[in-house]
Motif scaffolding. Structure first.
Motif, short mmCIF file in Angstrom:
data_model
loop_
_atom_site.label_atom_id
_atom_site.label_comp_id
_atom_site.label_asym_id
_atom_site.label_seq_id
_atom_site.Cartn_x
_atom_site.Cartn_y
_atom_site.Cartn_z
N ALA A 53 0.87 -1.18 0.00
CA ALA A 53 0.00 0.00 0.00
C ALA A 53 0.91 1.23 0.00
N GLY A 54 0.32 2.41 0.16
CA GLY A 54 1.07 3.66 0.18
C GLY A 54 2.34 3.59 1.02
N GLN A 55 3.36 4.29 0.56
CA GLN A 55 4.67 4.35 1.23
C GLN A 55 5.36 2.99 1.28
N PRO A 113 -8.44 -3.89 2.30
CA PRO A 113 -9.19 -2.67 2.60
C PRO A 113 -9.22 -1.76 1.37
N ALA A 114 -10.22 -0.92 1.26
CA ALA A 114 -10.29 0.03 0.15
C ALA A 114 -9.01 0.85 0.11
N THR A 145 -6.61 -0.28 -7.70
CA THR A 145 -7.37 0.34 -6.62
C THR A 145 -8.53 -0.56 -6.25
N VAL A 146 -8.72 -0.73 -4.97
CA VAL A 146 -9.86 -1.49 -4.46
C VAL A 146 -10.87 -0.46 -3.92
N ALA A 147 -12.07 -0.48 -4.48
CA ALA A 147 -13.14 0.41 -4.02
C ALA A 147 -13.80 -0.20 -2.79
N SER A 148 -14.59 0.58 -2.10
CA SER A 148 -15.25 0.07 -0.89
C SER A 148 -16.30 -0.98 -1.22
#
Length: 165
Positions: free
Chosen positions: A109-111, A130-131, A150-153
């Motif tokens: 994920a990010g970072q 998780p989204a 990207t995973v949406a909710s």
């Protein structure tokens, strides 16, 4: 039957008088669900589906995942449970589309935060992420493929990875 043989040679799905024929819209090597070559979840008994039961595991940050898909029972089990996961990955070799296992998967994920790190037990990996936005590295036979997604909710993501032969 002249019509049937010309349709079979072109390899796409055609329904003709109750028979299933194959035609060019369908890639070579793809089995139709419900045919003797590839039983579907509906053609197996509950005991057969259970016999292919796979273990759902926990990754980093509590991410649930499962991998497999070797054998009819495992494929049926995955098909029956895929709605529990929002991320569906499939691994194969191109050209030809032969499925592969033992794929090293790293999802961040990010970072660059590791969310999932595993080696697959079959050509399919299902995960509940998780989204958010992710990067995946899939490595097989010394070849690494990268993707962002990207995973949406709500909904799901399905990604196919084709390693060069």
């Amino acid at each position: 039957m002249m019509i049937a043989s010309s349709l079979i040679k072109s390899r796409s799905l055609v329904l003709f008088a109750g028979a299933v024929l194959v035609s060019s819209a369908m890639p070579a090597g793809v089995a139709l669900a419900g045919t003797p070559e590839e039983p579907s979840i509906h053609s197996l008994t509950p005991a057969e589906v259970q016999s292919g039961a796979l273990t759902i595991e926990q990754g980093h940050e509590g991410v649930r995942y499962v991998s497999g898909g070797v054998g009819v029972e495992e494929r049926a089990w995955l098909a029956a449970h895929e709605s529990q996961f929002n991320t569906r990955l499939t691994f194969a070799v191109e050209p030809g589309g032969a499925f592969v296992s033992d794929v090293q998967v790293l999802i961040t994920a990010g970072q660059g935060k590791t969310v999932l790190k595993t080696t697959t037990n079959g050509p399919k990996l299902l995960a509940e992420l998780p989204a958010g936005s992710y990067e995946i590295q899939a490595t097989h036979d010394g070849q690494t493929l990268h993707r962002t997604f990207t995973v949406a909710s709500h909904g799901h993501v399905a990604l196919g990875f084709g390693f060069k032969n």
